[in-house]
Design a protein around this motif. Structure first.
Motif, PDB file in Angstrom:
ATOM      1  N   LEU A  40      -3.160  -2.578  13.587  1.00  0.00           N
ATOM      2  CA  LEU A  40      -4.196  -2.350  12.579  1.00  0.00           C
ATOM      3  C   LEU A  40      -3.660  -1.471  11.446  1.00  0.00           C
ATOM      4  CD1 LEU A  40      -7.370  -1.776  14.812  1.00  0.00           C
ATOM      5  CD2 LEU A  40      -6.881  -3.748  13.345  1.00  0.00           C
ATOM      6  N   LEU A  41      -2.883  -0.473  11.800  1.00  0.00           N
ATOM      7  CA  LEU A  41      -2.287   0.388  10.780  1.00  0.00           C
ATOM      8  C   LEU A  41      -1.300  -0.389   9.913  1.00  0.00           C
ATOM      9  CD1 LEU A  41      -1.703   3.560  12.981  1.00  0.00           C
ATOM     10  CD2 LEU A  41      -3.252   3.399  11.023  1.00  0.00           C
ATOM     11  N   LEU A  42      -0.536  -1.273  10.540  1.00  0.00           N
ATOM     12  CA  LEU A  42       0.399  -2.088   9.773  1.00  0.00           C
ATOM     13  C   LEU A  42      -0.341  -3.038   8.834  1.00  0.00           C
ATOM     14  CD1 LEU A  42       3.029  -2.878  12.544  1.00  0.00           C
ATOM     15  CD2 LEU A  42       3.324  -1.393  10.553  1.00  0.00           C
ATOM     16  N   ALA A  43      -1.494  -3.549   9.261  1.00  0.00           N
ATOM     17  CA  ALA A  43      -2.303  -4.393   8.381  1.00  0.00           C
ATOM     18  C   ALA A  43      -2.804  -3.583   7.191  1.00  0.00           C
ATOM     19  CB  ALA A  43      -3.482  -4.980   9.159  1.00  0.00           C
ATOM     20  N   GLY A  44      -3.198  -2.325   7.436  1.00  0.00           N
ATOM     21  CA  GLY A  44      -3.602  -1.457   6.335  1.00  0.00           C
ATOM     22  C   GLY A  44      -2.466  -1.191   5.369  1.00  0.00           C
ATOM     23  N   ALA A  45      -1.246  -1.022   5.911  1.00  0.00           N
ATOM     24  CA  ALA A  45      -0.076  -0.831   5.058  1.00  0.00           C
ATOM     25  C   ALA A  45       0.186  -2.065   4.202  1.00  0.00           C
ATOM     26  CB  ALA A  45       1.143  -0.522   5.928  1.00  0.00           C
ATOM     27  N   LEU A  46       0.024  -3.241   4.797  1.00  0.00           N
ATOM     28  CA  LEU A  46       0.217  -4.503   4.085  1.00  0.00           C
ATOM     29  C   LEU A  46      -0.720  -4.613   2.887  1.00  0.00           C
ATOM     30  CD1 LEU A  46       0.955  -7.585   3.805  1.00  0.00           C
ATOM     31  CD2 LEU A  46      -0.780  -7.985   5.552  1.00  0.00           C
ATOM     32  N   LEU A  47      -2.013  -4.399   3.110  1.00  0.00           N
ATOM     33  CA  LEU A  47      -2.992  -4.523   2.036  1.00  0.00           C
ATOM     34  C   LEU A  47      -2.787  -3.451   0.976  1.00  0.00           C
ATOM     35  CD1 LEU A  47      -6.200  -5.359   4.120  1.00  0.00           C
ATOM     36  CD2 LEU A  47      -4.769  -6.926   2.783  1.00  0.00           C
ATOM     37  N   SER A  48      -2.460  -2.237   1.403  1.00  0.00           N
ATOM     38  CA  SER A  48      -2.238  -1.149   0.453  1.00  0.00           C
ATOM     39  C   SER A  48      -1.094  -1.467  -0.496  1.00  0.00           C
ATOM     40  CB  SER A  48      -1.939   0.152   1.205  1.00  0.00           C
ATOM     41  OG  SER A  48      -3.022   0.547   2.014  1.00  0.00           O
ATOM     42  N   ALA A  49       0.020  -1.929   0.068  1.00  0.00           N
ATOM     43  CA  ALA A  49       1.182  -2.233  -0.765  1.00  0.00           C
ATOM     44  C   ALA A  49       0.898  -3.389  -1.712  1.00  0.00           C
ATOM     45  CB  ALA A  49       2.382  -2.560   0.114  1.00  0.00           C
ATOM     46  N   ALA A  50       0.180  -4.407  -1.242  1.00  0.00           N
ATOM     47  CA  ALA A  50      -0.119  -5.564  -2.098  1.00  0.00           C
ATOM     48  C   ALA A  50      -0.929  -5.139  -3.321  1.00  0.00           C
ATOM     49  CB  ALA A  50      -0.877  -6.618  -1.294  1.00  0.00           C
ATOM     50  N   VAL A  51      -1.906  -4.264  -3.119  1.00  0.00           N
ATOM     51  CA  VAL A  51      -2.708  -3.764  -4.238  1.00  0.00           C
ATOM     52  C   VAL A  51      -1.839  -2.947  -5.194  1.00  0.00           C
ATOM     53  CG1 VAL A  51      -4.585  -2.204  -4.895  1.00  0.00           C
ATOM     54  CG2 VAL A  51      -4.883  -3.780  -2.977  1.00  0.00           C
ATOM     55  N   GLY A  52      -1.050  -2.018  -4.640  1.00  0.00           N
ATOM     56  CA  GLY A  52      -0.209  -1.173  -5.483  1.00  0.00           C
ATOM     57  C   GLY A  52       0.834  -1.952  -6.254  1.00  0.00           C
ATOM     58  N   TYR A  53       1.407  -2.977  -5.636  1.00  0.00           N
ATOM     59  CA  TYR A  53       2.408  -3.786  -6.320  1.00  0.00           C
ATOM     60  C   TYR A  53       1.784  -4.593  -7.462  1.00  0.00           C
ATOM     61  CZ  TYR A  53       5.676  -2.889  -2.455  1.00  0.00           C
ATOM     62  OH  TYR A  53       6.507  -2.303  -1.542  1.00  0.00           O
ATOM     63  N   THR A  54       0.618  -5.164  -7.202  1.00  0.00           N
ATOM     64  CA  THR A  54      -0.023  -5.996  -8.225  1.00  0.00           C
ATOM     65  C   THR A  54      -0.425  -5.166  -9.434  1.00  0.00           C
ATOM     66  OG1 THR A  54      -0.860  -7.500  -6.525  1.00  0.00           O
ATOM     67  CG2 THR A  54      -1.909  -7.594  -8.686  1.00  0.00           C
ATOM     68  N   GLU A  55      -1.065  -4.032  -9.197  1.00  0.00           N
ATOM     69  CA  GLU A  55      -1.490  -3.184 -10.306  1.00  0.00           C
ATOM     70  C   GLU A  55      -0.282  -2.653 -11.077  1.00  0.00           C
ATOM     71  OE1 GLU A  55      -4.570  -2.827 -11.339  1.00  0.00           O
ATOM     72  OE2 GLU A  55      -5.286  -4.076  -9.690  1.00  0.00           O
ATOM     73  N   GLY A  56       0.773  -2.276 -10.360  1.00  0.00           N
ATOM     74  CA  GLY A  56       1.969  -1.792 -11.033  1.00  0.00           C
ATOM     75  C   GLY A  56       2.653  -2.873 -11.846  1.00  0.00           C
ATOM     76  N   GLY A  57       2.700  -4.095 -11.299  1.00  0.00           N
ATOM     77  CA  GLY A  57       3.291  -5.205 -12.045  1.00  0.00           C
ATOM     78  C   GLY A  57       2.531  -5.516 -13.323  1.00  0.00           C
ATOM     79  N   ARG A  58       1.196  -5.421 -13.258  1.00  0.00           N
ATOM     80  CA  ARG A  58       0.375  -5.635 -14.460  1.00  0.00           C
ATOM     81  C   ARG A  58       0.676  -4.592 -15.520  1.00  0.00           C
ATOM     82  NH1 ARG A  58      -4.971  -4.593 -13.539  1.00  0.00           N
ATOM     83  NH2 ARG A  58      -5.540  -5.679 -15.445  1.00  0.00           N
ATOM     84  N   LEU A  59       0.708  -3.315 -15.125  1.00  0.00           N
ATOM     85  CA  LEU A  59       0.947  -2.241 -16.083  1.00  0.00           C
ATOM     86  C   LEU A  59       2.362  -2.290 -16.652  1.00  0.00           C
ATOM     87  CD1 LEU A  59      -0.835   0.682 -14.215  1.00  0.00           C
ATOM     88  CD2 LEU A  59      -1.570  -0.362 -16.355  1.00  0.00           C
ATOM     89  N   ALA A  60       3.325  -2.751 -15.843  1.00  0.00           N
ATOM     90  CA  ALA A  60       4.719  -2.798 -16.286  1.00  0.00           C
ATOM     91  C   ALA A  60       4.956  -3.861 -17.354  1.00  0.00           C
ATOM     92  CB  ALA A  60       5.636  -3.044 -15.097  1.00  0.00           C
ATOM     93  N   ARG A  61       3.963  -4.698 -17.615  1.00  0.00           N
ATOM     94  CA  ARG A  61       4.102  -5.676 -18.700  1.00  0.00           C
ATOM     95  C   ARG A  61       4.160  -4.992 -20.060  1.00  0.00           C
ATOM     96  NH1 ARG A  61      -0.568  -9.835 -16.485  1.00  0.00           N
ATOM     97  NH2 ARG A  61       0.665 -10.790 -14.800  1.00  0.00           N
ATOM     98  N   HIS A  62       3.583  -3.795 -20.163  1.00  0.00           N
ATOM     99  CA  HIS A  62       3.614  -3.088 -21.451  1.00  0.00           C
ATOM    100  C   HIS A  62       4.076  -1.635 -21.318  1.00  0.00           C
ATOM    101  CE1 HIS A  62      -0.153  -1.311 -20.053  1.00  0.00           C
ATOM    102  NE2 HIS A  62      -0.610  -2.532 -19.833  1.00  0.00           N
ATOM    103  N   THR A  63       4.430  -1.200 -20.107  1.00  0.00           N
ATOM    104  CA  THR A  63       4.930   0.156 -19.872  1.00  0.00           C
ATOM    105  C   THR A  63       6.151   0.067 -18.974  1.00  0.00           C
ATOM    106  OG1 THR A  63       2.671   1.034 -19.969  1.00  0.00           O
ATOM    107  CG2 THR A  63       4.346   2.467 -19.008  1.00  0.00           C
ATOM    108  N   PRO A  64       7.258   0.741 -19.318  1.00  0.00           N
ATOM    109  CA  PRO A  64       8.455   0.678 -18.461  1.00  0.00           C
ATOM    110  C   PRO A  64       8.129   1.023 -17.015  1.00  0.00           C
ATOM    111  CG  PRO A  64       8.979   1.762 -20.530  1.00  0.00           C
ATOM    112  CD  PRO A  64       7.486   1.563 -20.530  1.00  0.00           C
ATOM    113  N   GLY A  65       8.793   0.310 -16.098  1.00  0.00           N
ATOM    114  CA  GLY A  65       8.497   0.472 -14.682  1.00  0.00           C
ATOM    115  C   GLY A  65       8.623   1.904 -14.187  1.00  0.00           C
ATOM    116  N   TRP A  66       9.618   2.654 -14.695  1.00  0.00           N
ATOM    117  CA  TRP A  66       9.806   4.022 -14.220  1.00  0.00           C
ATOM    118  C   TRP A  66       8.642   4.910 -14.639  1.00  0.00           C
ATOM    119  CZ3 TRP A  66      10.162   8.627 -16.881  1.00  0.00           C
ATOM    120  CH2 TRP A  66      10.339   8.555 -18.262  1.00  0.00           C
ATOM    121  N   GLN A  67       8.045   4.607 -15.809  1.00  0.00           N
ATOM    122  CA  GLN A  67       6.889   5.380 -16.229  1.00  0.00           C
ATOM    123  C   GLN A  67       5.663   5.050 -15.377  1.00  0.00           C
ATOM    124  OE1 GLN A  67       6.109   5.413 -20.497  1.00  0.00           O
ATOM    125  NE2 GLN A  67       8.291   5.141 -20.929  1.00  0.00           N
ATOM    126  N   VAL A  68       5.543   3.780 -14.980  1.00  0.00           N
ATOM    127  CA  VAL A  68       4.393   3.374 -14.164  1.00  0.00           C
ATOM    128  C   VAL A  68       4.356   4.163 -12.861  1.00  0.00           C
ATOM    129  CG1 VAL A  68       3.354   1.473 -12.872  1.00  0.00           C
ATOM    130  CG2 VAL A  68       4.241   1.065 -15.174  1.00  0.00           C
TER     131      VAL A  68
END
Length: 294
Positions: A158-186
């Motif tokens: 169950l904890l690993l499933a929580g880790a899976l969903l958490s990372a998917a959300v963080g990756y998607t939001e970061g990828g969206r922001l990195a379209r106009h902001t350098p990845g290191w700043q994100v």
């Protein structure tokens, strides 16, 4: 539909893979760190260390220490996902008995989850061939990992499933922001936003929990604090932005196998022909997803 030039997509895939290479050592490094430090201290302390470094980097670059106010909600989601969610959930799962190999199941499913969130949040529309290869890759790596590790109890899974969903959300939001902001700043902004929470909690945990700072534990903690939580996100977010979140994110199908290589090199684990077969299957699936246009 988001159309990206072929060269841009290939460059994004390469950058994303560099991020995956950095992340692939996270689980073994976490296991080493927890030999000398409390699991909560490892999970939160790594973010405090990375946040302090990010603060210095933003200051040195002459940039604001906080992101623009209209973007603070997605930065908050990144913080919840990759600063708190994945490290806490995966670390506790390892502490409760999940092996490094079993925890790799999470990474085997993560590209598929990230692709789903890319559709929901980033407006990407991969073709059916992409989804078929994505599912095949997830199934291949999951079946391989489950056949070579013990069955864990319900809580670690169950904890690993929580880790899976958490990372998917963080990756998607970061990828969206990195379209106009350098990845290191994100990632820097997400870490700095979290400092008012991570810094005092780390100080308290360091004062009240036992520590055995042997060299392997210190090395593991340094890796997850500087590489997994900070430097690895530089090419990762840039790759998601350039190559497409769903498409470039499929490079993470290789992460469980890379993690097993680290486990072989650092922990002396041995693998047979099944590892080679799984590696080839995953590489084929990744190649198909990279040829499928979004």
């Amino acid at each position: 539909m988001i159309a990206l030039p072929g060269r841009e997509q290939r460059g994004g895939t390469l950058l994303a893979f560099l991020g995956v290479l950095a992340f692939s050592g996270s689980l073994p490094a976490t296991a080493y760190a927890m030999e000398g430090f409390d699991p909560w201290l490892v999970a939160i302390g790594r973010a405090a260390v990375a946040g302090a470094v990010a603060l210095v980097c933003l200051k040195a670059a002459g940039l604001p220490l906080l992101p623009p106010r209209p973007h603070r909600r997605p930065y908050g989601l990144i913080s919840l996902g990759v600063v708190f969610g994945f490290p806490v959930f995966s670390g506790l799962a390892l502490d409760l008995g999940a092996s490094t190999a079993h925890a790799a199941v999470v990474v085997g499913l993560l590209p598929a989850a990230t692709a789903v969130f890319a559709v929901l949040r980033a407006g990407e529309r991969p073709r059916p061939a992409f989804w078929a290869a994505c599912a095949a890759g997830a199934l291949a790596i999951t079946a391989f990992t489950l056949t070579r590790t013990e069955t864990t109890a319900a809580w670690p899974d169950l904890l690993l499933a929580g880790a899976l969903l958490s990372a998917a959300v963080g990756y998607t939001e970061g990828g969206r922001l990195a379209r106009h902001t350098p990845g290191w700043q994100v990632i820097s902004y997400a870490l700095v936003l979290s400092l008012p929470i991570t810094l005092p909690i780390t100080a308290v945990l360091a004062a009240v929990t036992p520590m055995t700072p042997a060299p392997p534990a210190l090395a593991g903690f340094a890796y997850v604090g500087l590489i997994s939580m900070f430097l690895g996100f530089f090419p990762w977010y840039a790759g998601l932005a350039r190559g497409g979140i769903a498409r470039a994110g499929q490079t993470q199908l290789t992460q469980p196998l890379l993690t097993l290589v680290w486990a072989w090199f650092l922990m002396g684990e041995r693998y047979g022909i099944a590892t080679v077969v799984a590696a080839l299957a995953v590489l084929v699936c990744v190649a198909v997803t990279q040829r499928a246009r979004t």
